[in-house]
Design a protein around this motif. Structure first.
Motif, PDB file in Angstrom:
ATOM      1  N   ARG A 330     106.148  39.233 -43.289  1.00 40.01           N
ATOM      2  CA  ARG A 330     106.150  37.676 -44.123  1.00 40.01           C
ATOM      3  C   ARG A 330     107.607  37.254 -43.555  1.00 40.01           C
ATOM      4  O   ARG A 330     107.694  35.941 -43.526  1.00 40.01           O
ATOM      5  CB  ARG A 330     106.075  37.707 -45.661  1.00 40.01           C
ATOM      6  CG  ARG A 330     104.739  37.636 -46.236  1.00 40.01           C
ATOM      7  CD  ARG A 330     105.214  37.276 -47.613  1.00 40.01           C
ATOM      8  NE  ARG A 330     105.845  38.359 -48.384  1.00 40.01           N
ATOM      9  CZ  ARG A 330     105.470  39.437 -48.801  1.00 40.01           C
ATOM     10  NH1 ARG A 330     104.382  39.531 -49.093  1.00 40.01           N
ATOM     11  NH2 ARG A 330     106.192  40.124 -49.553  1.00 40.01           N
ATOM     12  N   SER A 331     108.575  38.077 -43.433  1.00 41.46           N
ATOM     13  CA  SER A 331     109.759  37.521 -42.888  1.00 41.46           C
ATOM     14  C   SER A 331     109.752  37.318 -41.367  1.00 41.46           C
ATOM     15  O   SER A 331     108.607  37.481 -40.745  1.00 41.46           O
ATOM     16  CB  SER A 331     110.982  38.790 -43.155  1.00 41.46           C
ATOM     17  OG  SER A 331     110.740  39.861 -42.342  1.00 41.46           O
ATOM     18  N   ASP A 332     110.673  36.994 -40.759  1.00 41.62           N
ATOM     19  CA  ASP A 332     110.654  36.813 -39.063  1.00 41.62           C
ATOM     20  C   ASP A 332     110.984  37.790 -38.430  1.00 41.62           C
ATOM     21  O   ASP A 332     111.192  37.835 -37.369  1.00 41.62           O
ATOM     22  CB  ASP A 332     111.527  35.445 -38.674  1.00 41.62           C
ATOM     23  CG  ASP A 332     113.084  35.769 -38.968  1.00 41.62           C
ATOM     24  OD1 ASP A 332     113.361  36.777 -39.758  1.00 41.62           O
ATOM     25  OD2 ASP A 332     113.651  34.739 -38.833  1.00 41.62           O
ATOM     26  N   GLN A 333     110.756  39.006 -39.078  1.00 42.42           N
ATOM     27  CA  GLN A 333     110.978  40.363 -38.347  1.00 42.42           C
ATOM     28  C   GLN A 333     109.640  41.321 -38.218  1.00 42.42           C
ATOM     29  O   GLN A 333     108.771  40.891 -38.652  1.00 42.42           O
ATOM     30  CB  GLN A 333     112.294  41.358 -39.159  1.00 42.42           C
ATOM     31  CG  GLN A 333     113.263  40.437 -39.863  1.00 42.42           C
ATOM     32  CD  GLN A 333     114.394  41.268 -40.733  1.00 42.42           C
ATOM     33  OE1 GLN A 333     114.765  42.143 -40.270  1.00 42.42           O
ATOM     34  NE2 GLN A 333     113.976  41.016 -41.954  1.00 42.42           N
ATOM     35  N   ASP A 334     109.755  42.231 -37.611  1.00 46.57           N
ATOM     36  CA  ASP A 334     108.722  43.066 -37.428  1.00 46.57           C
ATOM     37  C   ASP A 334     109.161  44.627 -37.302  1.00 46.57           C
ATOM     38  O   ASP A 334     110.234  44.759 -37.247  1.00 46.57           O
ATOM     39  CB  ASP A 334     107.669  42.652 -36.444  1.00 46.57           C
ATOM     40  CG  ASP A 334     108.039  42.668 -35.051  1.00 46.57           C
ATOM     41  OD1 ASP A 334     109.089  43.453 -34.984  1.00 46.57           O
ATOM     42  OD2 ASP A 334     107.563  41.974 -34.228  1.00 46.57           O
ATOM     43  N   GLY A 335     108.191  45.681 -36.809  1.00 42.29           N
ATOM     44  CA  GLY A 335     108.705  46.863 -36.919  1.00 42.29           C
ATOM     45  C   GLY A 335     109.611  47.350 -35.708  1.00 42.29           C
ATOM     46  O   GLY A 335     110.492  48.175 -36.042  1.00 42.29           O
ATOM     47  N   ARG A 336     109.963  46.038 -34.915  1.00 43.10           N
ATOM     48  CA  ARG A 336     111.142  46.678 -33.928  1.00 43.10           C
ATOM     49  C   ARG A 336     112.591  46.338 -34.668  1.00 43.10           C
ATOM     50  O   ARG A 336     113.330  47.001 -33.968  1.00 43.10           O
ATOM     51  CB  ARG A 336     110.790  45.516 -32.833  1.00 43.10           C
ATOM     52  CG  ARG A 336     109.882  45.863 -31.659  1.00 43.10           C
ATOM     53  CD  ARG A 336     109.474  44.753 -30.805  1.00 43.10           C
ATOM     54  NE  ARG A 336     109.150  43.702 -31.733  1.00 43.10           N
ATOM     55  CZ  ARG A 336     108.598  42.458 -31.044  1.00 43.10           C
ATOM     56  NH1 ARG A 336     108.840  42.324 -29.672  1.00 43.10           N
ATOM     57  NH2 ARG A 336     108.313  41.284 -31.655  1.00 43.10           N
ATOM     58  N   ASN A 337     112.552  45.706 -35.543  1.00 39.25           N
ATOM     59  CA  ASN A 337     113.611  45.591 -36.228  1.00 39.25           C
ATOM     60  C   ASN A 337     114.107  46.724 -36.788  1.00 39.25           C
ATOM     61  O   ASN A 337     115.329  46.857 -37.435  1.00 39.25           O
ATOM     62  CB  ASN A 337     113.554  44.504 -37.269  1.00 39.25           C
ATOM     63  CG  ASN A 337     113.581  43.205 -36.443  1.00 39.25           C
ATOM     64  OD1 ASN A 337     112.289  42.846 -35.795  1.00 39.25           O
ATOM     65  ND2 ASN A 337     114.382  42.133 -36.779  1.00 39.25           N
ATOM     66  N   LEU A 338     113.384  47.729 -37.039  1.00 38.71           N
ATOM     67  CA  LEU A 338     113.821  49.212 -37.645  1.00 38.71           C
ATOM     68  C   LEU A 338     114.409  49.848 -36.698  1.00 38.71           C
ATOM     69  O   LEU A 338     114.727  51.143 -37.035  1.00 38.71           O
ATOM     70  CB  LEU A 338     112.482  49.748 -38.262  1.00 38.71           C
ATOM     71  CG  LEU A 338     111.892  49.112 -39.508  1.00 38.71           C
ATOM     72  CD1 LEU A 338     110.624  49.740 -39.735  1.00 38.71           C
ATOM     73  CD2 LEU A 338     112.857  49.290 -40.574  1.00 38.71           C
ATOM     74  N   TYR A 339     114.671  49.706 -35.310  1.00 36.36           N
ATOM     75  CA  TYR A 339     115.167  50.293 -34.389  1.00 36.36           C
ATOM     76  C   TYR A 339     116.678  50.760 -34.869  1.00 36.36           C
ATOM     77  O   TYR A 339     117.378  50.022 -35.268  1.00 36.36           O
ATOM     78  CB  TYR A 339     115.434  49.592 -33.054  1.00 36.36           C
ATOM     79  CG  TYR A 339     116.096  50.572 -32.044  1.00 36.36           C
ATOM     80  CD1 TYR A 339     115.208  51.453 -31.523  1.00 36.36           C
ATOM     81  CD2 TYR A 339     116.828  50.102 -31.274  1.00 36.36           C
ATOM     82  CE1 TYR A 339     115.809  52.353 -30.549  1.00 36.36           C
ATOM     83  CE2 TYR A 339     117.440  50.933 -30.523  1.00 36.36           C
ATOM     84  CZ  TYR A 339     116.984  52.159 -29.954  1.00 36.36           C
ATOM     85  OH  TYR A 339     117.293  52.810 -28.860  1.00 36.36           O
ATOM     86  N   GLY A 340     117.032  52.082 -34.912  1.00 35.65           N
ATOM     87  CA  GLY A 340     118.118  52.642 -35.335  1.00 35.65           C
ATOM     88  C   GLY A 340     118.448  52.713 -36.766  1.00 35.65           C
ATOM     89  O   GLY A 340     119.515  53.086 -37.286  1.00 35.65           O
TER      90      GLY A 340
END
Ligand code: SAH
Length: 524
Positions: A330-340
């Motif tokens: 729902r936010s403008d993020q996705d799984g890639r934003n969990l990197y690190g």
């Protein structure tokens, strides 16, 4: 362009005559579950598995045509009228029956009515009680040495009445197994008519009551004795009677009653969405399961912060994982934003839920406290980042239920982390039907998988502090029920309700709870 219903005749919806099997939910067919999940209207009978309609659409209309207020069956003509009316109004309708719809289920007549009115229909065969009941009793209805054939017969008719349409002489001469449906009260007349017509008195016979259910009861004897044996044991409907040499194989082939929880009734108090896994496992162990979901989870539609600012993401339940993933998209993020980001799962179930989303938890602490989580986070190797090893984790995002207490965030703060506590769902009470509350008073075990299930069950039961008695306090269960707690936190919540669990799991997991229950059942 849409036309109002009254202005034009809509295209009729499809009608499905669906067999739901004899009672064990595992014996429903894939097609039956598909149809139930799809249709607008479900007309259902009494003798269907307890969970048969769980997969129906939330907006589907579910009509009980098995029984009415006073306990009388809805007349067949009325059921047929409902079936036709809904279909003619353009709605898809499933007529869900016990066993197979074409075996003593009046499915044939219903199909004829549908055909008469030009309504398209589909038949979904089911596992019939006359085969499944005997099978769960260890009786094969055919066998190369004992029975080259099997006849399914209605036991509804009184053999002594001249208008009986059954040819008892012909039946007695049938070379094979006879399976009678519906005939418990007529058993003495059925047995004596068969003997009078030449069937040997010492031929084995068995009666299977509530076959395939955790409440299954079986009695065996011969044609000469079976009626008395069944009466003595208090055998009641629904039951099928098997006559033939195959009935004698039960001693050798019985299996269902030998499972560890057979004969035990177990109430599962989890939220409906989570209960089915536990219920399935308990059923597989032979238990009769009463699902008493007193809670349900409701999404809070939470807004996630920017994950760039999160060093440690901590999740405490499978439902929290699902909510987190939904919030992420729902936010403008996705799984890639969990990197690190270091990911901590409180418990193996949560770790499993993460894996379903393609994420491996970095940290799964052994015990589920704030200190243990903080220590595990501190001890974990740094998570790789593009710019080299991550700095020592500083900021934690704790994703969990609302009102979940301070212990976990306090423990993380004490270890020097900055904590954002993000409630993503809340747990709300779900009222229990009076019938469910009644059944709850008779169960052998009631299981508690969290502190909240205990509190909500007490609230749903309406037992006041003044009415509370040992050992169950405010729990709405009978005096002989044994409460099973998943661990110390849940036991403490039970204690607050004045209840002391008879059993506490050694390991605070579902596996641990089931193992503890099985061990307790083995001792009594
Ligand atoms: N269409 C169903 C039968 C409906 S008639 C089928 O195919 O199984 C109802 C009768 O079915 C009951 O009176 C009983 O004889 C039998 N029956 C249904 N469920 C049963 C069960 N779980 N165990 C034993 N008999 C059952």
């Amino acid at each position: 362009m849409s036309t109002p219903d009254s202005a034009a005749t809509p295209t009729p919806g499809t009608a499905y005559l669906v067999g739901a099997g004899p009672g064990d939910p595992g014996l429903m067919t894939v097609r039956a579950l598909e149809v139930i999940a799809e249709v607008d209207v479900v007309l259902y009978d009494q003798l269907i598995p307890p969970t048969a309609l769980d997969g129906a659409r939330p907006d589907a209309l579910l009509v009980d045509v098995g029984k009415r207020g006073g306990g009388k069956q809805v007349p067949q003509a009325e059921t047929e009228a409902l079936l036709l009316d809904h279909a003619l109004a353009g709605r898809s309708v499933a007529r869900v029956k016990g066993g197979d719809p074409f075996v003593f289920g009046r499915g044939g007549e219903e199909a004829q009515r549908l055909r008469d009115r030009g309504i398209p229909f589909e038949i979904v065969p089911g596992v019939t009680a006359g085969i499944a009941g005997p099978a769960y009793a260890g009786i094969p209805v055919t066998h190369r040495e004992h029975a080259p054939g099997v006849a399914f017969v209605t036991g509804h008719e009184d053999p002594n009445k001249p208008e009986s349409t059954i040819d008892w002489d012909g039946l007695a001469n049938f070379p094979g197994t006879l399976v009678f449906y519906m005939g418990v009260r007529r058993l003495p007349a059925i047995a004596s008519s068969l003997v009078a017509a030449g069937r040997p008195e010492d031929e084995p016979a068995a009666v299977v009551q509530s076959g395939t259910l955790g409440t299954q009861r079986v009695v065996t004897g011969t044609l000469a004795t079976i009626a008395a044996v069944a009466a003595e044991a208090g055998i009641k409907a629904p039951a099928v009677t098997v006559v033939g040499g195959v009935a004698g194989l039960r001693d050798e082939l019985r299996w269902f009653e030998d499972r560890p929880l057979f004969g035990k009734t177990v109430a599962v108090t989890r939220a409906r969405a989570q209960a089915s896994g536990v219920a399935r496992r308990l059923r597989a162990l032979g238990a009769e399961v009463v699902e008493t979901p007193t809670i349900r989870t409701r999404s809070l539609e939470a807004t996630l912060p920017d994950l760039v600012d999160v060093d440690v993401l901590a999740l405490t339940s499978p439902n929290g994982v699902r909510e987190f993933m939904a919030a992420l998209l729902r936010s403008d993020q996705d799984g890639r934003n969990l990197y690190g980001t270091m990911i901590a799962a409180v418990g193996p179930g949560t770790a499993r839920a993460l894996r379903e989303h393609g994420i491996r938890a970095d940290v799964v602490p052994e015990t589920f406290t704030g200190e243990a989580l903080a220590a595990a986070v501190g001890a974990a190797p740094p998570v790789r980042r593009a710019s080299g090893p991550a700095p020592r984790p500083r900021r934690a995002l704790l994703v969990r239920a609302a009102a979940a207490g301070d212990a976990l965030p306090d423990g993380l703060r004490a270890a020097g982390l900055e904590v954002t506590d993000l409630p993503v769902y809340e747990t709300v009470a779900e009222p229990l039907a009076p019938e469910t509350l009644e059944r709850l008073r008779e169960v052998d075990y009631v299981t508690f998988t969290s502190a909240s299930t205990a509190g909500f069950l007490a609230d749903a039961g309406g037992v006041t502090d003044a009415e509370a008695t040992a050992p169950h306090g405010r729990l709405p269960v009978g005096p002989d029920t044994r409460a099973v707690s998943i661990g110390p936190v849940t036991s403490a919540a039970l204690a607050e309700l004045g209840a002391s669990p008879a059993v506490e799991a050694d390991e605070a997991t579902i596996d641990g709870l089931i193992a503890a229950l099985v061990a307790d059942a083995a001792m009594r």
